[in-house]
Design an enzyme around this catalytic site. Structure first.
Site, short mmCIF file in Angstrom:
data_model
loop_
_atom_site.label_atom_id
_atom_site.label_comp_id
_atom_site.label_asym_id
_atom_site.label_seq_id
_atom_site.Cartn_x
_atom_site.Cartn_y
_atom_site.Cartn_z
N GLU A 43 5.70 -7.72 4.34
CA GLU A 43 5.51 -8.19 6.01
C GLU A 43 4.39 -7.61 6.69
OE1 GLU A 43 7.50 -10.23 7.22
OE2 GLU A 43 9.60 -9.90 6.20
N HIS B 113 16.48 -4.89 8.96
CA HIS B 113 17.62 -5.93 8.76
C HIS B 113 18.95 -5.52 9.16
CE1 HIS B 113 14.95 -7.36 5.36
NE2 HIS B 113 14.44 -7.72 6.24
N HIS C 163 17.12 -13.24 9.87
CA HIS C 163 16.17 -12.18 9.34
C HIS C 163 16.49 -10.43 9.87
CE1 HIS C 163 11.94 -11.41 7.72
NE2 HIS C 163 12.61 -10.38 7.46
N HIS D 9 10.45 -2.57 11.57
CA HIS D 9 11.16 -3.80 11.20
C HIS D 9 12.34 -3.58 10.61
CE1 HIS D 9 12.36 -7.77 9.65
NE2 HIS D 9 11.73 -7.50 8.61
#
Length: 363
Positions: free
Chosen positions: A80, A100, A160, A98
């Site tokens: 990413e 999930h 996502h 980031h």
């Protein structure tokens, strides 16, 4: 690279690893999913691809420049990486997280933006948008994310996960945690059959952002991070009557710019030995519903031990036997043992008190 730059990169990498492990410990990621980065000058430190966070060490540091060229380390950076670099190229952020997160990812499949069911959305700049889906690791996903991040510090990625950024790793992580909590709150409220959650208007959110607890709360968060965290983190528990700084202006009481928890336990607040000569610095709580950070205060076990010690030092109340002993005139012999007659009655003497035996009971 100078020694000063090397030290700065080393400290930043330690923060990246600690934050990445925190996302896993808090259940925001599973396995090696998600990623964390921090910017030091023109170098972006980012978690490597496919390495469990608990195995990362100082020798595993990975750094790239703003063009994506690796300048530090031997491991491959996260897939990413375009997402992280897009944030740094277009904002003044110094950290990106980031994840999930389960509830946030679930919400990203249902709505184009997170319904503003709580004023915590103001911490992220307003109503949180959902970026259109694109495959992970692509420039298309990075572009969609930038669109959703316009005037915001966090967004959802459709089907996502989450992306948040901030001036520090702590700030970026706190925004991720708030975003996940906000999504969980909406899912819980919207699951009640026959009822629709009430939503805040844009004017109400703007009022929170520009209100008395808006900009001041940001300053307080930055001040909190400047204080060394020497004490113990107590989650969901506020021990000791100490002022705390919170975002909620409707808290129980205002005290010195913060909120006093009236449910505090009256334990002595000490920094070392059992002495209240110096009070510890108040724990700063940017979120009134989040964990308490103790800066220099004694942990709860120490507070309880000191409270018991202080109670033991207080004079104990006199016993009934000592009261009778003091009330007897000088020279009077002690009361002889109690005796009963064979028939169960007490003897007719004042100095031999006794309790008569109940009928039907053996002597």
């Amino acid at each position: 690279m100078s020694d000063q730059q090397r030290d700065a990169i080393g400290r930043a990498w330690d923060g990246v690893v600690a934050t990445a492990r925190r996302t896993a410990a808090e259940g925001l990621v599973v396995g090696t999913s998600g990623n964390v980065s921090a910017r030091v000058g023109d170098t972006v430190l980012v978690t490597p691809s496919g390495v469990p966070y608990d195995r990362l060490g100082p020798q595993d540091a990975v750094g790239v420049d703003l063009a994506g060229n690796r300048v530090l380390g031997e491991l491959a950076p996260t897939s990413e990486l375009p997402l992280h670099l897009a944030v740094y190229r277009n904002t003044d952020a110094s950290a990106v997280v980031h994840t999930h997160a389960v509830h946030a990812t679930a919400v990203s499949t249902l709505v184009p933006e997170v319904p503003p069911v709580h004023y915590a959305a103001a911490m992220l700049g307003g109503t949180v948008r959902v970026a259109a889906y694109a495959r992970y690791g692509t420039d298309e996903l990075a572009a969609n994310m930038l669109t959703a991040l316009r005037d915001r510090t966090g967004c959802l990625l459709q089907n996502h996960g989450t992306v948040t950024h901030g001036a520090t790793l702590d700030e970026a992580y706190d925004r991720t945690a708030q975003l996940e909590w906000l999504c969980r709150l909406w899912l819980a409220a919207s699951s009640v059959p026959g009822r629709t959650p009430s939503l805040l208007s844009p004017a109400q959110l703007s009022d929170v952002q520009g209100g008395p607890m808006g900009d001041r709360a940001v300053v307080l968060e930055q001040a909190a991070r400047a204080v060394p965290q020497r004490g113990e983190h107590v989650r969901g528990q506020f021990v000791g009557a100490v002022a705390r700084v919170g975002r909620d202006p409707d808290g129980p009481a205002e005290h010195g710019g913060g909120v006093v928890d009236r449910r505090a336990r009256p334990y002595p607040l000490v920094r070392g030995p059992c002495s209240a000569e110096s009070s510890p610095a108040p724990p700063v709580r940017p979120d009134p519903d989040g964990p308490v950070r103790w800066h220099g205060a004694a942990p709860p076990a120490t507070l309880k031990r000191c409270a018991r010690q202080q109670l033991r030092q207080q004079p104990s109340p006199p016993s009934s036997a000592s009261v009778r002993q003091r009330s007897r005139p000088a020279g009077t012999p002690a009361t002889p043992p109690s005796r009963r007659r064979p028939d169960g009655r007490c003897p007719p003497t004042a100095d031999s008190p006794c309790t008569p035996r109940r009928p039907g009971r053996s002597p």
